[in-house]
Design a protein around this motif. Sequence first.
Motif, PDB file in Angstrom:
ATOM      1  N   ALA A 197      -1.890   3.469  31.541  1.00 20.09           N
ATOM      2  CA  ALA A 197      -0.613   2.884  31.091  1.00 20.09           C
ATOM      3  C   ALA A 197       0.519   3.648  32.042  1.00 20.09           C
ATOM      4  CB  ALA A 197      -0.585   2.781  29.746  1.00 20.09           C
ATOM      5  N   VAL A 198       1.665   2.789  32.055  1.00 25.27           N
ATOM      6  CA  VAL A 198       2.740   2.964  32.695  1.00 25.27           C
ATOM      7  C   VAL A 198       3.914   2.553  31.830  1.00 25.27           C
ATOM      8  CG1 VAL A 198       2.815   1.365  34.432  1.00 25.27           C
ATOM      9  CG2 VAL A 198       4.083   3.539  34.599  1.00 25.27           C
ATOM     10  N   THR A 199       5.094   3.159  31.476  1.00 22.44           N
ATOM     11  CA  THR A 199       6.291   2.733  30.933  1.00 22.44           C
ATOM     12  C   THR A 199       7.184   2.379  32.048  1.00 22.44           C
ATOM     13  OG1 THR A 199       6.009   3.613  28.735  1.00 22.44           O
ATOM     14  CG2 THR A 199       8.078   3.340  29.559  1.00 22.44           C
ATOM     15  N   LEU A 200       7.664   1.348  31.795  1.00 20.19           N
ATOM     16  CA  LEU A 200       8.819   0.680  32.942  1.00 20.19           C
ATOM     17  C   LEU A 200       9.947  -0.052  32.247  1.00 20.19           C
ATOM     18  CD1 LEU A 200       5.793  -1.576  34.422  1.00 20.19           C
ATOM     19  CD2 LEU A 200       6.860   0.415  35.747  1.00 20.19           C
ATOM     20  N   ASP A 230       9.005  -2.178  28.880  1.00 20.56           N
ATOM     21  CA  ASP A 230       7.539  -2.431  28.676  1.00 20.56           C
ATOM     22  C   ASP A 230       6.814  -1.303  28.900  1.00 20.56           C
ATOM     23  OD1 ASP A 230       5.449  -4.219  28.103  1.00 20.56           O
ATOM     24  OD2 ASP A 230       5.985  -5.628  29.539  1.00 20.56           O
ATOM     25  N   THR A 231       5.411  -1.378  28.026  1.00 23.09           N
ATOM     26  CA  THR A 231       4.309  -0.291  28.592  1.00 23.09           C
ATOM     27  C   THR A 231       3.155  -1.261  28.699  1.00 23.09           C
ATOM     28  OG1 THR A 231       5.737   1.496  27.340  1.00 23.09           O
ATOM     29  CG2 THR A 231       3.206   1.465  27.481  1.00 23.09           C
ATOM     30  N   ALA A 285       3.505   6.998  29.980  1.00 22.67           N
ATOM     31  CA  ALA A 285       3.589   5.886  29.134  1.00 22.67           C
ATOM     32  C   ALA A 285       3.879   6.389  27.774  1.00 22.67           C
ATOM     33  CB  ALA A 285       2.252   5.147  29.285  1.00 22.67           C
ATOM     34  N   TRP A 286       4.370   5.554  26.938  1.00 23.20           N
ATOM     35  CA  TRP A 286       4.809   5.785  25.379  1.00 23.20           C
ATOM     36  C   TRP A 286       5.128   4.233  24.636  1.00 23.20           C
ATOM     37  CZ3 TRP A 286       8.000   8.320  29.103  1.00 23.20           C
ATOM     38  CH2 TRP A 286       8.763   7.772  29.496  1.00 23.20           C
ATOM     39  N   ASP A 287       4.605   4.287  23.410  1.00 24.10           N
ATOM     40  CA  ASP A 287       4.701   3.218  22.838  1.00 24.10           C
ATOM     41  C   ASP A 287       6.116   2.684  22.696  1.00 24.10           C
ATOM     42  OD1 ASP A 287       4.558   1.242  20.727  1.00 24.10           O
ATOM     43  OD2 ASP A 287       3.472   2.264  19.317  1.00 24.10           O
TER      44      ASP A 287
END
Length: 312
Positions: A197-200, A230-231, A285-287
């Motif tokens: 996952a990646v946070t954007l 978004d993640t 990535a994070w929630d």
Amino acid sequence: MNDAVSIVKSRNILVLGAGELGLPVLRNLARRAKDVDGARISVLLRASAVESDVPEKQRDVAEIRDLGIEIVVGDLVTSSIDELASVFSRYDTVIGCAGYAAGINTPMKLAKAALQSGIPRYFPWQFGVDFEAIGRGSPQDIFDAQLDVRELLRSQSKTEWVIISTGMFMSYLFEPEFGVVDLKNSAVHALGSLDTAVTLTTPDDIGVLTAEIVFFEPTIHNEIVFLAGDTVTYGEVADKLEAALGRPFSRSEWTVPFLMEELARDPQNMMRKYRAAFAQGRGVAWDKAGTFNQRNAIPVTDVAAWIGSNLA
């Protein structure tokens, strides 16, 4: 959150740089400053940028002036720490938006100047990933330099600091040079795995949220604030591209060993450093649920909306 209450207020603000992130930050600070008594915004720009005859630069400078923002001429690279500290000391808040283009040593140089100036509040250029979760010794050595800045800021109590973690700039994921999304060949190359996952977050959203954080009450201080447009996993990115563009996308995985081998063949390649670091999936990535924008119900652009606006 910190239990102690800060009495610092950002009213006389200097932004460093007016590029991809700096301009959105300036626009939104100027907008929010209209509702804050005594708030005024300045920006530090190189003389070459102010005097440029390049149409895009002229347009940016004209916009900055139309926003009522004062332009201060200076150079983050050629100026000494003493010279920068002298400039910073005229403000109560400095926000770093110059990015990495100024060089790997510049974040520490600016942090030292900020502390030497005695300013009450400093926002370093840390608009990115969770460097502490990644840890030292990652494939991207710039991340270690950012950890050095954090240690310096935490080692003192005179200047309050705020770090804003945004994940990757959303548009960067789709840059052809980055290699993750190949629109021409309808392919997605996942960094690590399709489940990584990646946070954007878009720079425009970061600009909105940074302005809100600067003027937030009670004052946010000595804290890392997380944002997320978004993640998503790389597999989900492929799904969203297919849904928006109406064609199939092939999926492949660039594993960590593969990317580390690529980096070993060209160890100074900035893009390969980033690919290998993001592939490890740690601290990138994070929630979204715990983010500043989610807690304060501030709307942001997700990946599907970005694709629809920019690629469809």
